[in-house]
Write a protein that holds these residues in place. Structure first.
Motif, PDB file in Angstrom:
ATOM      1  N   LEU A   1       0.826  -1.204   0.000  1.00 34.87           N
ATOM      2  CA  LEU A   1       0.000   0.000   0.000  1.00 34.87           C
ATOM      3  C   LEU A   1       0.863   1.259   0.000  1.00 34.87           C
ATOM      4  O   LEU A   1       0.627   2.184  -0.791  1.00 34.87           O
ATOM      5  N   VAL A   2       1.854   1.309   0.888  1.00 37.95           N
ATOM      6  CA  VAL A   2       2.709   2.492   1.001  1.00 37.95           C
ATOM      7  C   VAL A   2       3.391   2.788  -0.334  1.00 37.95           C
ATOM      8  O   VAL A   2       3.411   3.935  -0.808  1.00 37.95           O
ATOM      9  N   CYS A   3       3.959   1.758  -0.965  1.00 33.43           N
ATOM     10  CA  CYS A   3       4.658   1.954  -2.231  1.00 33.43           C
ATOM     11  C   CYS A   3       3.679   2.319  -3.349  1.00 33.43           C
ATOM     12  O   CYS A   3       3.995   3.149  -4.211  1.00 33.43           O
ATOM     13  N   ALA A   4       2.496   1.716  -3.334  1.00 33.40           N
ATOM     14  CA  ALA A   4       1.497   2.033  -4.359  1.00 33.40           C
ATOM     15  C   ALA A   4       1.054   3.485  -4.245  1.00 33.40           C
ATOM     16  O   ALA A   4       0.894   4.180  -5.266  1.00 33.40           O
TER      17      ALA A   4
ATOM     18  N   ASP B   1       2.854   5.936  -2.951  1.00 31.41           N
ATOM     19  CA  ASP B   1       4.007   6.754  -3.316  1.00 31.41           C
ATOM     20  C   ASP B   1       4.185   6.821  -4.827  1.00 31.41           C
ATOM     21  O   ASP B   1       4.583   7.861  -5.373  1.00 31.41           O
ATOM     22  N   GLU B   2       3.901   5.720  -5.517  1.00 29.83           N
ATOM     23  CA  GLU B   2       4.095   5.647  -6.969  1.00 29.83           C
ATOM     24  C   GLU B   2       2.866   6.104  -7.759  1.00 29.83           C
ATOM     25  O   GLU B   2       2.871   6.077  -8.990  1.00 29.83           O
ATOM     26  N   GLY B   3       1.819   6.518  -7.058  1.00 29.41           N
ATOM     27  CA  GLY B   3       0.616   6.973  -7.730  1.00 29.41           C
ATOM     28  C   GLY B   3      -0.242   5.853  -8.281  1.00 29.41           C
ATOM     29  O   GLY B   3      -1.150   6.098  -9.092  1.00 29.41           O
ATOM     30  N   LYS B   4      -0.023   4.614  -7.836  1.00 30.28           N
ATOM     31  CA  LYS B   4      -0.815   3.484  -8.299  1.00 30.28           C
ATOM     32  C   LYS B   4      -2.052   3.248  -7.435  1.00 30.28           C
ATOM     33  O   LYS B   4      -2.898   2.433  -7.770  1.00 30.28           O
ATOM     34  N   ALA B   5      -2.116   3.932  -6.320  1.00 26.50           N
ATOM     35  CA  ALA B   5      -3.286   3.861  -5.431  1.00 26.50           C
ATOM     36  C   ALA B   5      -3.524   5.257  -4.882  1.00 26.50           C
ATOM     37  O   ALA B   5      -2.583   6.031  -4.699  1.00 26.50           O
ATOM     38  N   PRO B   6      -4.767   5.620  -4.629  1.00 28.82           N
ATOM     39  CA  PRO B   6      -5.051   6.949  -4.062  1.00 28.82           C
ATOM     40  C   PRO B   6      -4.491   7.052  -2.647  1.00 28.82           C
ATOM     41  O   PRO B   6      -4.343   6.042  -1.957  1.00 28.82           O
ATOM     42  N   PRO B   7      -4.181   8.258  -2.190  1.00 30.73           N
ATOM     43  CA  PRO B   7      -3.585   8.439  -0.861  1.00 30.73           C
ATOM     44  C   PRO B   7      -4.618   8.290   0.257  1.00 30.73           C
ATOM     45  O   PRO B   7      -4.903   9.232   0.999  1.00 30.73           O
ATOM     46  N   VAL B   8      -5.155   7.084   0.400  1.00 32.45           N
ATOM     47  CA  VAL B   8      -6.215   6.861   1.387  1.00 32.45           C
ATOM     48  C   VAL B   8      -5.686   6.886   2.817  1.00 32.45           C
ATOM     49  O   VAL B   8      -6.424   7.177   3.757  1.00 32.45           O
ATOM     50  N   ALA B   9      -4.402   6.563   2.988  1.00 34.50           N
ATOM     51  CA  ALA B   9      -3.825   6.514   4.336  1.00 34.50           C
ATOM     52  C   ALA B   9      -2.336   6.840   4.266  1.00 34.50           C
ATOM     53  O   ALA B   9      -1.486   5.969   4.490  1.00 34.50           O
ATOM     54  N   PRO B  10      -1.974   8.072   3.963  1.00 33.39           N
ATOM     55  CA  PRO B  10      -0.547   8.411   3.842  1.00 33.39           C
ATOM     56  C   PRO B  10       0.236   8.158   5.116  1.00 33.39           C
ATOM     57  O   PRO B  10       1.439   7.866   5.068  1.00 33.39           O
ATOM     58  N   TRP B  11      -0.445   8.219   6.253  1.00 32.90           N
ATOM     59  CA  TRP B  11       0.214   7.956   7.538  1.00 32.90           C
ATOM     60  C   TRP B  11       0.673   6.500   7.672  1.00 32.90           C
ATOM     61  O   TRP B  11       1.453   6.176   8.569  1.00 32.90           O
ATOM     62  N   ALA B  12       0.225   5.610   6.774  1.00 30.28           N
ATOM     63  CA  ALA B  12       0.652   4.207   6.831  1.00 30.28           C
ATOM     64  C   ALA B  12       2.144   4.057   6.577  1.00 30.28           C
ATOM     65  O   ALA B  12       2.727   3.017   6.859  1.00 30.28           O
ATOM     66  N   ALA B  13       2.781   5.115   6.056  1.00 33.24           N
ATOM     67  CA  ALA B  13       4.227   5.076   5.835  1.00 33.24           C
ATOM     68  C   ALA B  13       5.021   5.215   7.132  1.00 33.24           C
ATOM     69  O   ALA B  13       6.233   4.994   7.142  1.00 33.24           O
TER      70      ALA B  13
ATOM     71  N   ALA C   1     -14.010   2.320  -4.615  1.00 30.18           N
ATOM     72  CA  ALA C   1     -13.548   1.829  -5.924  1.00 30.18           C
ATOM     73  C   ALA C   1     -12.115   1.333  -5.761  1.00 30.18           C
ATOM     74  O   ALA C   1     -11.258   2.048  -5.271  1.00 30.18           O
ATOM     75  N   ALA C   2     -11.851   0.101  -6.165  1.00 31.13           N
ATOM     76  CA  ALA C   2     -10.513  -0.489  -5.998  1.00 31.13           C
ATOM     77  C   ALA C   2      -9.694  -0.330  -7.276  1.00 31.13           C
ATOM     78  O   ALA C   2     -10.097  -0.832  -8.321  1.00 31.13           O
ATOM     79  N   PRO C   3      -8.528   0.361  -7.185  1.00 27.02           N
ATOM     80  CA  PRO C   3      -7.660   0.441  -8.352  1.00 27.02           C
ATOM     81  C   PRO C   3      -6.918  -0.869  -8.547  1.00 27.02           C
ATOM     82  O   PRO C   3      -6.854  -1.701  -7.668  1.00 27.02           O
ATOM     83  N   ALA C   4      -6.326  -1.025  -9.706  1.00 23.45           N
ATOM     84  CA  ALA C   4      -5.501  -2.214  -9.966  1.00 23.45           C
ATOM     85  C   ALA C   4      -4.153  -1.982  -9.333  1.00 23.45           C
ATOM     86  O   ALA C   4      -3.382  -1.150  -9.792  1.00 23.45           O
ATOM     87  N   VAL C   5      -3.877  -2.682  -8.251  1.00 23.20           N
ATOM     88  CA  VAL C   5      -2.614  -2.520  -7.525  1.00 23.20           C
ATOM     89  C   VAL C   5      -1.883  -3.843  -7.560  1.00 23.20           C
ATOM     90  O   VAL C   5      -2.424  -4.879  -7.211  1.00 23.20           O
ATOM     91  N   ARG C   6      -0.635  -3.785  -7.984  1.00 24.36           N
ATOM     92  CA  ARG C   6       0.154  -5.016  -8.014  1.00 24.36           C
ATOM     93  C   ARG C   6       0.833  -5.220  -6.694  1.00 24.36           C
ATOM     94  O   ARG C   6       1.241  -4.277  -6.067  1.00 24.36           O
TER      95      ARG C   6
END
Length: 220
Positions: free
Chosen positions: A92-95, A97-109, A215-220
Motif C-alpha cells: 500500500l505504502v509503495c502504491a 508513493d508511486e501513484g498506483k493507489a489513491p492516498p487513502v492513508a498516507p500515515w501508513a508510511a 472503488a478499488a484500483p488495480a494494484v500489483r
C-alpha cells in the motif's frame, strides 16, 4: 513496543530520529538516505521487504565473522540470497508513493521498523502514545496520523530500503487486535476503521482501498 521506542527517542541527541528495528538488514548509505530529507516536516520511510528464508540464512551464518556477515547481508538486500516479498502494508505504502493507489492513508508510511522524522516534529505531536504498552502493532501508524495532522509530508526514498528477517510471532494477532482497538478508539477515521481489511489475516490492498474509497484500483 512504543515504550521502548520512546525511551530510545529520549536518549537520542540528534535533530532527526530514526526508528529501525533490530531485525532489519540495510545497505551501505542507509543513514545518509534518512538524513537527506532534511526538511522540517519530512517523514521518511525506507520501504521494507520480507525475507521468508531468514531463519535458515541465520543458521548458515551463525559462525560468520563481522565482515562475512556484512557481505552476506548485502547479498540479501540485493535479492541474491533468496526470495524477498512485500507485505500488504508495504504494498500500500509503495502504491500510494508511486501513484498506483489513491492516498487513502498516507500515515501508513510511518512504519516504526524503518522510518525517520525530525525530533522537533516528534516532540510537537507528543511522541508515541505509551498507552499502547508493550503490545505489537499500530502504535507507529497512530503516531503517523498525528504527525501528518501537524503538517508532515511523506517521502519514500528507495535507497533507504531494508529487509525484514521474517520470524514467527505466536501471539501476533491477539496483540495486534488489542492495539487496533485502541487506534480506532483514538481516531475515528474511515481509513483507520477499515484497517482489518488490510492488516488482518487474509487482508489485501485492493479490498482496503475499496473500503476506503468505494472503488478499488488495480494494484500489483
Amino acid at each position: 513496543m512504543c515504550i521502548r521506542d520512546s525511551a530510545g527517542a529520549a536518549a537520542a541527541r540528534g535533530r532527526r530520529l530514526l526508528f529501525l528495528d533490530d531485525d532489519i538488514l540495510t545497505a551501505p548509505g542507509h543513514l545518509n538516505e534518512h538524513q537527506e530529507p532534511h526538511e522540517s516536516q519530512a517523514l521518511a520511510h525506507g520501504p521494507l521487504r520480507e525475507f521468508p528464508g531468514a531463519r535458515r540464512w541465520l543458521e548458515r551464518h551463525a559462525a560468520s565473522d563481522a565482515a562475512e556477515l556484512a557481505a552476506a547481508a548485502a547479498r540479501v538486500a540485493a535479492g541474491e540470497e533468496g526470495r524477498l516479498l512485500r507485505n500488504t502494508l508495504e504494498t500500500l505504502v509503495c502504491a500510494m508513493d508511486e501513484g498506483k493507489a489513491p492516498p487513502v492513508a498516507p500515515w501508513a508510511a510511518c512504519v516504526g521498523a524503518n522510518t525517520s522524522l525530525p525530533r522537533a516534529l516528534f516532540e510537537e505531536v507528543g511522541g508515541f502514545d505509551e498507552g499502547f504498552g508493550l503490545g505489537w502493532g499500530c502504535e507507529d501508524l497512530e503516531l503517523g496520523v498525528r504527525a501528518l495532522a501537524a503538517g508532515a509530508h511523506v517521502v519514500v526514498p528507495a535507497p533507504a530500503a531494508g529487509v525484514h528477517l521474517t520470524h514467527a510471532r505466536p501471539d501476533r494477532w491477539e496483540q495486534h487486535a488489542a492495539n487496533l482497538d485502541r487506534f480506532t478508539a483514538l481516531h475515528g477515521l474511515r481509513a483507520v476503521r477499515e484497517l482489518p481489511r488490510l492488516l488482518g489475516e487474509g487482508g489485501g490492498v485492493a479490498a482496503y482501498v475499496a473500503a476506503c474509497t468505494g472503488a478499488a484500483p488495480a494494484v500489483r
